[in-house]
Design a protein around this motif. Structure first.
Motif, short mmCIF file in Angstrom:
data_model
loop_
_atom_site.label_atom_id
_atom_site.label_comp_id
_atom_site.label_asym_id
_atom_site.label_seq_id
_atom_site.Cartn_x
_atom_site.Cartn_y
_atom_site.Cartn_z
N PRO A 186 0.79 -1.24 0.00
CA PRO A 186 0.00 0.00 0.00
C PRO A 186 0.82 1.28 0.00
CG PRO A 186 -1.03 -1.61 1.43
CD PRO A 186 0.27 -2.22 0.98
N THR A 187 1.92 1.33 0.74
CA THR A 187 2.68 2.58 0.84
C THR A 187 3.45 2.92 -0.42
OG1 THR A 187 4.49 1.35 1.89
CG2 THR A 187 2.91 2.45 3.35
N ASP A 188 3.57 1.96 -1.35
CA ASP A 188 4.31 2.25 -2.58
C ASP A 188 3.63 3.32 -3.42
OD1 ASP A 188 6.44 0.54 -2.12
OD2 ASP A 188 5.42 -1.18 -3.02
N ILE A 189 2.38 3.59 -3.17
CA ILE A 189 1.69 4.63 -3.94
C ILE A 189 2.33 5.99 -3.68
CG2 ILE A 189 -0.05 5.27 -2.23
CD1 ILE A 189 -0.65 4.70 -5.99
N LEU A 190 3.10 6.11 -2.59
CA LEU A 190 3.81 7.35 -2.27
C LEU A 190 5.33 7.17 -2.29
CD1 LEU A 190 1.65 8.76 0.68
CD2 LEU A 190 1.64 9.51 -1.70
N GLN A 191 5.82 6.04 -2.75
CA GLN A 191 7.27 5.83 -2.77
C GLN A 191 7.89 6.62 -3.92
OE1 GLN A 191 10.76 2.44 -2.87
NE2 GLN A 191 8.65 1.75 -3.05
N VAL A 192 8.47 7.75 -3.57
CA VAL A 192 9.09 8.60 -4.59
C VAL A 192 10.49 8.08 -4.89
CG1 VAL A 192 7.74 10.61 -3.90
CG2 VAL A 192 10.01 10.22 -2.88
N PRO A 193 11.05 8.43 -6.05
CA PRO A 193 12.37 7.93 -6.42
C PRO A 193 13.47 8.50 -5.53
CG PRO A 193 11.17 8.73 -8.34
CD PRO A 193 10.41 9.17 -7.15
N PRO A 194 14.59 7.79 -5.41
CA PRO A 194 15.75 8.32 -4.69
C PRO A 194 16.20 9.64 -5.30
CG PRO A 194 16.05 6.00 -5.21
CD PRO A 194 14.82 6.44 -5.94
N GLY A 195 16.60 10.55 -4.44
CA GLY A 195 17.08 11.84 -4.92
C GLY A 195 16.01 12.90 -5.01
N ASN A 196 14.73 12.52 -4.80
CA ASN A 196 13.68 13.54 -4.80
C ASN A 196 13.97 14.53 -3.68
OD1 ASN A 196 10.83 14.45 -3.57
ND2 ASN A 196 10.63 14.14 -5.78
N LEU A 197 14.11 15.81 -4.05
CA LEU A 197 14.63 16.80 -3.11
C LEU A 197 13.69 17.08 -1.95
CD1 LEU A 197 16.24 19.37 -5.60
CD2 LEU A 197 17.32 17.47 -4.37
N LEU A 198 12.40 17.00 -2.18
CA LEU A 198 11.45 17.40 -1.15
C LEU A 198 11.02 16.25 -0.26
CD1 LEU A 198 10.03 19.97 -0.22
CD2 LEU A 198 8.10 19.38 -1.70
N TRP A 199 10.90 15.04 -0.83
CA TRP A 199 10.22 13.99 -0.09
C TRP A 199 11.07 12.77 0.25
CZ3 TRP A 199 6.01 15.31 2.18
CH2 TRP A 199 5.14 16.24 1.60
N PHE A 200 12.11 12.48 -0.51
CA PHE A 200 12.74 11.18 -0.33
C PHE A 200 13.29 10.98 1.07
CE2 PHE A 200 16.39 8.28 -0.46
CZ PHE A 200 15.76 7.14 -0.93
N GLY A 201 13.97 11.98 1.61
CA GLY A 201 14.54 11.84 2.95
C GLY A 201 13.49 11.55 4.00
N LEU A 202 12.39 12.30 3.98
CA LEU A 202 11.32 12.09 4.96
C LEU A 202 10.67 10.73 4.79
CD1 LEU A 202 9.40 13.06 7.18
CD2 LEU A 202 8.04 14.18 5.39
N LEU A 203 10.32 10.40 3.56
CA LEU A 203 9.64 9.12 3.32
C LEU A 203 10.57 7.94 3.60
CD1 LEU A 203 7.61 9.99 0.10
CD2 LEU A 203 6.78 9.84 2.45
N HIS A 204 11.86 8.13 3.40
CA HIS A 204 12.81 7.07 3.75
C HIS A 204 12.84 6.86 5.26
CE1 HIS A 204 16.33 4.49 3.52
NE2 HIS A 204 16.93 5.26 4.42
N GLN A 205 12.83 7.96 6.02
CA GLN A 205 12.80 7.85 7.48
C GLN A 205 11.52 7.18 7.97
OE1 GLN A 205 15.21 8.59 9.71
NE2 GLN A 205 16.55 8.99 7.95
N LEU A 206 10.43 7.39 7.26
CA LEU A 206 9.14 6.79 7.64
C LEU A 206 9.01 5.35 7.16
CD1 LEU A 206 6.74 9.78 6.85
CD2 LEU A 206 7.50 9.00 9.10
#
Length: 594
Positions: A299-319
């Motif tokens: 289910p969470t893959d619907i928000l899995q942004v690619p590596p290097g996305n400046l705004l979201w990747f770091g936060l979503l990786h931590q989550l």
């Protein structure tokens, strides 16, 4: 207005009345914003190349080189001297016939690529320009589609066009460049729109035939992408019909001849696919459904942004959403960026509220809701429900479904329809705000601080939807990694009908890089190779890994099976070292137990 025109109007397929689109069509700020977003997208796409002094090329050293070898095959065909003398054998897995049919043909890519190569442009530069051309077609045709279909003003139409052509999802997936053929979808949409709308018969028939031809050539180019578009588009049509419930025959009767013209164009364009693929389809076993499960999302893959996305990747990786270990990142980092998906969902849901403040009511709202609904359904069907995945029904019942190994790539098709929904819904909200500004604020406008507040919120959401797409640009390889040896490649100094890659124990390369190197070398020197890489493997071929201990035995088995004794030679592609005959294979096999 006749009944069919009225139905088409309610379907969202009639030309919009003069309004906000017309008022902003020719304004200098609108044109400037549209051009600026396009240039920004191109800069983001190619920023690794620009920063590295043109020392990079789009793609990787695996699938990216398969594509380039295939494009070089088409260039050789255009020049009249293919490696094997036939159009459907690209010179790998020699002497297997029809090897072009084992993977995507990239035919439509090959047209501009071959023209550039004929003008003296190098392989990597020609490919970069070809991808830039696809991006240009995708952006401007999407812009034109939303202007004509949704009546979007210029600056607003540019925003979903930017997300579609240069967003985080397509830029990440461009390493598998067959997926970027989705950039032809809005051009196909423009042709279908011209064929569907009321007007003179001859232009409509021509547009329908051209649409059928283009769709068939998209199948011949990269079949997976038009298949995904067809599945999502069919679902959109079903969802729209379930909402609008028009009388079917009055809607379709005036469009029977365009439908026939589309079919005629498709049949003509499908001839090369039939010649190339149908024989493979009858002889190729279907993929077991279990093979797909590794590539299906949670289910969470619907928000899995690619590596290097400046705004979201770091936060979503931590989550724990992005870049989970042990999962195929290259196939699952195809989630929507959060502001974009929330903006589309919120605007589509607000369409019903906005209808109270505008005379245009629900002309196109059913289509926008259908686009959003289809995207949601395609995601939900791939999820695991207590051991059951509804996607099994697609795999089992939809023609071609059992040939799809990576279903989550359908996100690139749903992105197209989500961007259409964004264009329509944002246009309606903008119109609603302007209508409300002329009178007393009511309903949702008052709760948002009046029309000005609503428009500011809309503008902010759209701006954030653009900003959150920023990332590392298209996937790149260093051109020097390949060109440094490929530019100095020479044919063998002795007679050789075909070559194999010599055993490469201790090589730092991956097996697929060795195979792709062989394909590129074959095109460069004009001699076929026993090696290769593809979506499907020839029966009896086991030359997968040149570093494997049993690789020499498998090469000798393939030589004997195809009666090539005394007609082959070996090569270390990157070292340029040629070995006559089967000399590089026998010492290793003699040490192996019988």
């Amino acid at each position: 207005m006749n009944s069919s025109s009225s139905l088409a109007d309610r379907a969202g397929l009639a030309r919009p009345a003069a309004g906000i689109a017309a008022s902003s069509a020719g304004t200098l700020p609108g044109r400037a914003a549209t051009t600026a977003l396009f240039l920004l997208g191109m800069a983001l796409m190619f920023n690794p190349i620009l920063w590295d002094g043109l020392g990079r090329s789009i793609g990787d050293s695996g699938d990216g080189l398969i594509l380039l070898a295939t494009l070089e095959h088409w260039f050789r065909l255009a020049e009249g001297h293919t490696i094997t003398g036939v159009w459907n054998q690209i010179g790998s897995f020699y002497p297997t016939p029809d090897t072009l049919g084992m993977t995507d043909t990239y035919f439509l890519y090959a047209i501009p690529f071959s023209l550039l190569r004929a003008l003296g442009v190098g392989t990597f530069a020609a490919y970069n320009v070809t991808i830039a051309l696809l991006a240009t077609i995708g952006y401007w045709s999407f812009y034109a589609l939303t202007r004509r279909w949704a009546g979007a003003p210029a600056a607003l139409a540019a925003i979903p066009a930017f997300i579609f052509a240069f967003g985080a999802m397509p830029m990440f997936k461009i390493g598998h460049a067959q997926t970027y053929s989705v950039m032809l979808a809005p051009a196909l949409g423009l042709l279908l729109l011209a064929a569907w709308r009321d007007g003179p018969a001859r232009p409509r028939l021509a547009a329908a035939a051209a649409a059928g031809l283009l769709y068939a050539l998209m199948v011949f180019t990269a079949a997976q992408t038009p298949w995904f578009l067809g599945v999502v588009g069919g679902l959109v049509a079903v969802l729209w019909y379930a909402q609008a419930r028009p009388a079917l025959m009055p809607l379709l009767r005036p469009r029977l001849w365009p439908a026939a013209a589309f079919l005629a164009g498709f049949v003509i364009g499908f001839i090369p696919s039939a010649l190339l693929y149908l024989r493979h389809a009858s002889a190729t076993p279907l993929r077991p459904f279990n093979d797909l499960k590794y590539y299906l999302p949670v289910p969470t893959d619907i928000l899995q942004v690619p590596p290097g996305n400046l705004l979201w990747f770091g936060l979503l990786h931590q989550l724990g959403i992005s870049d989970k270990p042990g999962r195929p990142l290259s196939e699952l980092a195809l989630g929507y960026t959060p502001f974009f998906v929330l903006t589309v969902a919120a605007l589509v849901l607000l369409l019903g509220v906005a209808a109270r403040t505008t005379a245009r009511r629900d002309r196109w709202d059913a289509t926008a809701r259908a686009c959003l609904g289809a995207a949601v359904i395609c995601w939900l069907m791939q999820l695991n429900y207590w051991g059951t995945r509804p996607w099994w029904l697609v795999w089992r019942l939809v023609p071609g479904g059992a040939m799809i190994r990576t279903p989550f790539r359908i996100q690139l098709a749903t992105l197209f329809f989500m961007c259409l929904a964004l264009a329509h819904a944002a246009t309606r909200m903008l119109e609603a705000g302007r209508v409300a500004a002329a009178g007393p604020a009511a309903g949702f406008n008052r709760r948002l601080g009046g029309p000005a507040g609503a428009l500011m919120l809309l503008g902010g959401a759209l701006a954030l939807s653009v900003i959150e797409q920023f990332g590392p640009g298209a996937g790149m390889r260093r051109t020097a990694e390949v060109s440094s040896w490929l530019d100095h490649a020479r044919p063998p100094p002795f007679p050789c009908q075909a070559f194999y890659v010599v055993p490469l124990s201790g090589s730092h390369l991956q097996w697929y890089e060795d195979q792709s190197d062989a394909m590129m070398l074959a095109q460069r020197i004009g001699i076929p190779t026993l090696n290769g890489n593809s979506s499907w493997w020839p029966p009896g071929w086991s030359l997968m890994d040149p570093a494997a201990p049993d690789y020499p035995k498998h090469v000798l088995d393939w030589i004997r099976l195809n009666h090539l004794q005394g007609r082959v030679c070996g090569v270390d592609p990157r070292a340029g070292r040629w070995v006559p005959g089967e000399q590089a294979l026998r010492p290793a096999t003699e040490k192996s137990p019988p």
